[in-house]
Design an enzyme around this catalytic site. Structure first.
Site, PDB file in Angstrom:
ATOM      1  N   THR A   1       0.848  -1.184   0.000  1.00  0.00           N
ATOM      2  CA  THR A   1       0.000   0.000   0.000  1.00  0.00           C
ATOM      3  C   THR A   1       0.879   1.227   0.000  1.00  0.00           C
ATOM      4  O   THR A   1       2.100   1.140   0.138  1.00  0.00           O
ATOM      5  CB  THR A   1      -0.879   0.055   1.271  1.00  0.00           C
ATOM      6  OG1 THR A   1      -0.023   0.110   2.412  1.00  0.00           O
ATOM      7  CG2 THR A   1      -1.773  -1.159   1.395  1.00  0.00           C
TER       8      THR A   1
ATOM      9  N   ARG B   1     -11.990  -9.480  -3.613  1.00  0.00           N
ATOM     10  CA  ARG B   1     -11.290  -9.399  -2.333  1.00  0.00           C
ATOM     11  C   ARG B   1     -10.904  -7.963  -2.005  1.00  0.00           C
ATOM     12  O   ARG B   1     -10.409  -7.220  -2.843  1.00  0.00           O
ATOM     13  CB  ARG B   1     -10.043 -10.285  -2.375  1.00  0.00           C
ATOM     14  CG  ARG B   1      -9.201 -10.250  -1.078  1.00  0.00           C
ATOM     15  CD  ARG B   1      -8.047  -9.273  -1.161  1.00  0.00           C
ATOM     16  NE  ARG B   1      -7.185  -9.329   0.031  1.00  0.00           N
ATOM     17  CZ  ARG B   1      -6.221  -8.467   0.302  1.00  0.00           C
ATOM     18  NH1 ARG B   1      -5.977  -7.472  -0.548  1.00  0.00           N
ATOM     19  NH2 ARG B   1      -5.494  -8.570   1.403  1.00  0.00           N
ATOM     20  N   VAL B   2     -11.135  -7.556  -0.770  1.00  0.00           N
ATOM     21  CA  VAL B   2     -10.742  -6.240  -0.270  1.00  0.00           C
ATOM     22  C   VAL B   2      -9.951  -6.445   1.005  1.00  0.00           C
ATOM     23  O   VAL B   2     -10.353  -7.223   1.881  1.00  0.00           O
ATOM     24  CB  VAL B   2     -11.968  -5.341  -0.003  1.00  0.00           C
ATOM     25  CG1 VAL B   2     -11.534  -4.016   0.616  1.00  0.00           C
ATOM     26  CG2 VAL B   2     -12.744  -5.097  -1.292  1.00  0.00           C
ATOM     27  N   GLY B   3      -8.838  -5.762   1.126  1.00  0.00           N
ATOM     28  CA  GLY B   3      -8.014  -5.866   2.320  1.00  0.00           C
ATOM     29  C   GLY B   3      -8.317  -4.779   3.329  1.00  0.00           C
ATOM     30  O   GLY B   3      -9.405  -4.202   3.365  1.00  0.00           O
ATOM     31  N   ASP B   4      -7.336  -4.460   4.152  1.00  0.00           N
ATOM     32  CA  ASP B   4      -7.557  -3.528   5.259  1.00  0.00           C
ATOM     33  C   ASP B   4      -7.484  -2.067   4.854  1.00  0.00           C
ATOM     34  O   ASP B   4      -8.031  -1.208   5.559  1.00  0.00           O
ATOM     35  CB  ASP B   4      -6.517  -3.775   6.352  1.00  0.00           C
ATOM     36  CG  ASP B   4      -5.096  -3.482   5.867  1.00  0.00           C
ATOM     37  OD1 ASP B   4      -4.673  -4.097   4.877  1.00  0.00           O
ATOM     38  OD2 ASP B   4      -4.410  -2.631   6.469  1.00  0.00           O
TER      39      ASP B   4
ATOM     40  N   THR C   1       0.191  -1.136   6.465  1.00  0.00           N
ATOM     41  CA  THR C   1       0.566  -1.827   5.243  1.00  0.00           C
ATOM     42  C   THR C   1       0.957  -3.247   5.584  1.00  0.00           C
ATOM     43  O   THR C   1       1.711  -3.479   6.528  1.00  0.00           O
ATOM     44  CB  THR C   1       1.740  -1.125   4.524  1.00  0.00           C
ATOM     45  OG1 THR C   1       2.227  -1.989   3.485  1.00  0.00           O
ATOM     46  CG2 THR C   1       2.876  -0.793   5.474  1.00  0.00           C
TER      47      THR C   1
ATOM     48  N   GLY D   1      -3.512  -7.864   4.597  1.00  0.00           N
ATOM     49  CA  GLY D   1      -4.720  -7.205   5.054  1.00  0.00           C
ATOM     50  C   GLY D   1      -5.643  -8.030   5.900  1.00  0.00           C
ATOM     51  O   GLY D   1      -6.297  -7.512   6.824  1.00  0.00           O
TER      52      GLY D   1
END
Length: 318
Positions: free
Chosen positions: A184, A212-215, A234, A237
């Site tokens: 990130t 998919r989505v991370g943090d 970073t 996630g």
């Protein structure tokens, strides 16, 4: 701006992602270019602060510049999904009043952090995703749009080929690629009003599937800011989400009175690896104290302390 305001500390920290970055693996030319890109983002963000701008303005400007660099996994240079496209996420939060905006699954927005800022300021919502977020961007003529393939670089395409070659099922691939093909960019800042803010932006994980989505776009996981400190994360996630990492760091500062560096180290060097994750975080408190902490071999990062001392680094040992 009053003389009293000018005496207040100003500080800024940025990151360009943490992961497996071995010394001598980049080459001298790439190292110089990365340091230059980090310096450029620091210059832009710090210029906002020194001219009386807000921490929110500073983190937006710094992250937008990092989104335009091919060396980081955000904006131009974002990694590829399994189907050969790019899906971008970002969030931004103002510690003064805890206003926040986030977007995920973008495909044509050049600077996701700028759209997240519009969500914060002009939307009744906090988090917009996919087609809806793109439609929201349609209502803002100042949000620059690009075709999806604008985000591509040959280095990221090679990472996708490598990931798919090694793949033995979606979950096994995520285990094999620990720390290598995600990252990130982010920024945290303290302004002359004593307010802090944070922003984070990412292209996600190489070869990701199923939306998919991370943090990074999740308030409290990848980004957090309150009256006490601001945090941008970073790393892997899923583990940052499960541990609400950004908020956990801030809560230790706010409720237990931990120093920002101690809080960040306890979470990034303790909680995250204890649960199987890796990565890093940057944080800043309302006195201008900065923490840049990683449990990987490298994290692209830069800082400007209240006394003007500044620097950039790539590897864990400097």
């Amino acid at each position: 701006m009053s003389a009293r305001q000018l005496r207040r500390p100003l500080a800024l920290a940025i990151h360009g992602g943490a992961g497996v970055i071995e010394r001598n693996s980049l080459g001298a030319d790439a190292e110089r270019a990365i340091h230059a890109e980090l310096d450029r983002a620091l210059d832009a963000g710090h210029a906002v602060l020194t001219t009386g701008g807000t921490a929110l303005d500073a983190v937006e400007v710094a992250v937008a510049l990092l989104e335009d660099s091919p060396y980081f996994n955000a904006g131009y240079g974002s990694v590829f999904t399994a189907d050969g496209r790019h899906e971008l996420d970002a969030s931004i939060m103002d510690g003064h009043g805890r206003r926040a905006g986030a977007v995920a699954g973008l495909s044509t927005v050049r600077h996701p952090v700028r759209l997240a800022r519009r969500v914060l300021e002009e939307s009744p919502h906090v988090f917009l995703i996919g087609a809806g977020a793109e439609q929201y961007a349609d209502t803002h003529s100042d949000i620059e749009r690009v075709p999806n393939d604008w985000f591509a670089t040959e280095a990221r395409r090679e990472q996708l080929r490598d990931a798919q070659h090694r793949e033995q099922g979606a979950w096994q691939a995520s285990q094999d690629l620990r720390g290598k093909y995600f990252g990130t960019v982010g920024a945290v800042a303290l302004d002359s009003h004593g307010h802090v803010a944070a922003a984070t932006s990412t292209g996600g994980m190489t070869n990701k599937r199923w939306g998919r989505v991370g943090d990074s776009p999740l308030i409290g996981a990848g980004t957090w800011a309150d009256a006490h400190c601001a945090v941008s994360c970073t790393g892997w996630g899923e583990y940052y989400i499960r541990n609400a990492v950004a908020h956990d760091i801030a809560a230790r500062v706010a409720y237990r009175g931990d120093r920002v560096r101690v809080a960040t180290e306890d979470v990034i060097l303790g909680e995250v690896p204890q649960h199987g994750g890796d990565g890093g975080a940057i944080a800043i408190d309302r006195d201008g104290n900065i923490a840049l902490v990683l449990n990987t071999t490298g994290m692209y990062r830069g800082w400007v302390h209240p006394d003007g001392q500044r620097g950039t680094a790539i590897y864990r040992d400097a």
